[in-house]
Motif scaffolding. Structure first.
Motif, short mmCIF file in Angstrom:
data_model
loop_
_atom_site.label_atom_id
_atom_site.label_comp_id
_atom_site.label_asym_id
_atom_site.label_seq_id
_atom_site.Cartn_x
_atom_site.Cartn_y
_atom_site.Cartn_z
N ALA A 125 38.34 -33.10 11.88
CA ALA A 125 39.34 -32.05 12.15
C ALA A 125 38.69 -30.68 12.20
O ALA A 125 38.99 -29.86 13.07
CB ALA A 125 40.43 -32.09 11.07
N GLY A 126 37.77 -30.42 11.27
CA GLY A 126 37.08 -29.13 11.26
C GLY A 126 36.19 -28.95 12.48
O GLY A 126 36.13 -27.87 13.06
N TRP A 127 35.53 -30.03 12.87
CA TRP A 127 34.68 -30.00 14.06
C TRP A 127 35.52 -29.69 15.31
O TRP A 127 35.18 -28.80 16.09
CB TRP A 127 34.00 -31.37 14.19
CG TRP A 127 33.25 -31.61 15.46
CD1 TRP A 127 32.05 -31.08 15.82
CD2 TRP A 127 33.65 -32.46 16.53
NE1 TRP A 127 31.67 -31.56 17.06
CE2 TRP A 127 32.64 -32.41 17.51
CE3 TRP A 127 34.76 -33.29 16.76
CZ2 TRP A 127 32.71 -33.13 18.70
CZ3 TRP A 127 34.83 -34.01 17.94
CH2 TRP A 127 33.81 -33.92 18.88
N ALA A 128 36.63 -30.39 15.45
CA ALA A 128 37.48 -30.21 16.63
C ALA A 128 38.08 -28.81 16.68
O ALA A 128 38.27 -28.23 17.75
CB ALA A 128 38.59 -31.26 16.65
N ALA A 129 38.37 -28.25 15.51
CA ALA A 129 38.99 -26.91 15.46
C ALA A 129 38.02 -25.82 15.92
O ALA A 129 38.43 -24.70 16.23
CB ALA A 129 39.48 -26.61 14.05
N GLY A 130 36.73 -26.15 15.97
CA GLY A 130 35.73 -25.16 16.38
C GLY A 130 35.67 -24.94 17.88
O GLY A 130 34.99 -24.01 18.33
N PHE A 131 36.34 -25.76 18.67
CA PHE A 131 36.29 -25.63 20.12
C PHE A 131 37.29 -24.60 20.59
O PHE A 131 38.45 -24.90 20.86
CB PHE A 131 36.54 -26.99 20.78
CG PHE A 131 35.49 -28.01 20.44
CD1 PHE A 131 34.17 -27.80 20.81
CD2 PHE A 131 35.81 -29.14 19.74
CE1 PHE A 131 33.19 -28.72 20.50
CE2 PHE A 131 34.84 -30.07 19.42
CZ PHE A 131 33.53 -29.86 19.79
N ARG A 132 36.84 -23.34 20.69
CA ARG A 132 37.73 -22.25 21.07
C ARG A 132 37.10 -21.47 22.21
O ARG A 132 35.88 -21.41 22.33
CB ARG A 132 37.94 -21.30 19.89
CG ARG A 132 38.52 -21.99 18.67
CD ARG A 132 39.23 -21.00 17.76
NE ARG A 132 39.84 -21.69 16.64
CZ ARG A 132 40.96 -22.38 16.72
NH1 ARG A 132 41.60 -22.48 17.87
NH2 ARG A 132 41.47 -22.97 15.66
N PRO A 133 37.94 -20.82 23.04
CA PRO A 133 37.38 -20.02 24.13
C PRO A 133 36.58 -18.84 23.60
O PRO A 133 36.81 -18.38 22.48
CB PRO A 133 38.63 -19.52 24.87
CG PRO A 133 39.76 -20.34 24.40
CD PRO A 133 39.41 -20.82 23.03
N VAL A 134 35.63 -18.38 24.39
CA VAL A 134 34.94 -17.12 24.11
C VAL A 134 35.28 -16.17 25.26
O VAL A 134 35.89 -16.57 26.25
CB VAL A 134 33.41 -17.31 24.00
CG1 VAL A 134 33.07 -18.24 22.86
CG2 VAL A 134 32.82 -17.83 25.32
N ARG A 135 34.85 -14.91 25.12
CA ARG A 135 35.12 -13.95 26.20
C ARG A 135 34.17 -14.17 27.37
O ARG A 135 33.07 -14.73 27.19
CB ARG A 135 35.00 -12.52 25.68
CG ARG A 135 36.23 -12.11 24.89
CD ARG A 135 36.13 -10.69 24.43
NE ARG A 135 35.13 -10.57 23.38
CZ ARG A 135 35.12 -9.62 22.44
NH1 ARG A 135 36.05 -8.70 22.44
NH2 ARG A 135 34.19 -9.57 21.51
N ASP A 136 34.58 -13.70 28.54
CA ASP A 136 33.78 -13.88 29.75
C ASP A 136 32.35 -13.39 29.51
O ASP A 136 32.15 -12.27 29.00
CB ASP A 136 34.43 -13.12 30.90
CG ASP A 136 33.96 -13.64 32.25
OD1 ASP A 136 33.27 -14.68 32.28
OD2 ASP A 136 34.29 -13.01 33.26
#
Ligand SMILES: CCCCCCCCCCCC(=O)SCCNC(=O)CCNC(=O)[C@H](O)C(C)(C)COP(=O)(O)OP(=O)(O)OC[C@H]1O[C@@H](n2cnc3c(N)ncnc32)[C@H](O)[C@@H]1OP(=O)(O)O
Length: 164
Positions: A11-22
């Motif tokens: 769950a912690g691993w999956a939560a790390g997949f977030r967008p970054v800025r361009d």
């Protein structure tokens, strides 16, 4: 029912997949990821950044990924594409895995030469996300292309896959 328990590590691993800025670099899928993990001595160490709604990476294949003398192994090139596609999921906000991957090798990919990888995604249909990518040499010539279908999964997929 036990199989449906979400492991906190997953769950912690999956939560790390977030967008970054361009233009910014994404964190790796994991430290040991063979595509992008900095802790994997055998890996590609792909450094991937956002490019609009797509992703891109400059990459140089080295002697660890030799196929024919002086040429990158086709499997290593496929791995680069597959891992690159995995970064589109950060932008899409979906957990998904590769269901199929097709690579067209248009010209040899040389070792110790800089290349540019670029990937984009299409619209999700049901659980399917179509993705495509190109690999260009320093003359901006496309030397390989890839298309894949990613299928959306939930965290239970990874919990089961890891046997946790
Ligand atoms: C940010 C997170 C990062 C997370 C990942 C971080 C690391 C990234 C690394 C790079 C990526 C990888 O290496 S991923 C690892 C390699 N891949 C895997 O291990 C996947 C192994 N395969 C599986 O576990 C399974 O086959 C699944 C989960 C993919 C699908 O199984 P399923 O859940 O039973 O689903 P199934 O009913 O068969 O099909 C689901 C949908 O896909 C469609 N479909 C099925 N096959 C195909 C096909 N060949 N081409 C098109 N579409 C297809 C079906 O019509 C259906 O559409 P619809 O009717 O629903 O629309």
């Amino acid at each position: 029912m036990g199989q449906q328990t979400v492991d906190p590590v997953i769950a912690g691993w999956a939560a790390g997949f977030r967008p970054v800025r361009d233009g910014e670099y994404f964190p790796p899928h994991s430290p040991g990821c063979v595509g992008c993990g900095p802790a994997n001595p055998h890996g590609l160490h792909l450094a991937v950044r956002r490019h609009g709604e797509g992703v891109q990476a400059e990459h140089t294949f080295d002697d660890r990924h030799t196929g024919a003398p002086g040429v990158a192994h086709g499997g290593a090139v496929a791995m680069a594409f597959d891992d690159l596609f995995g970064f589109l999921l950060y932008l899409l906000g979906e957990l998904a895995v590769t269901r199929d991957l097709r690579v067209s090798y248009l010209a040899p990919v040389r070792l110790n030469a800089a290349y540019m990888l670029r990937a984009d995604h299409g619209a999700r249909v049901g659980r399917r996300i179509p993705v495509s990518a190109e690999l260009r040499n320093h003359d901006n010539v496309v030397v390989a292309t890839a298309e894949a279908t990613f299928v959306v999964v939930d965290t239970h997929h990874f919990t089961r896959a890891a046997g946790r």
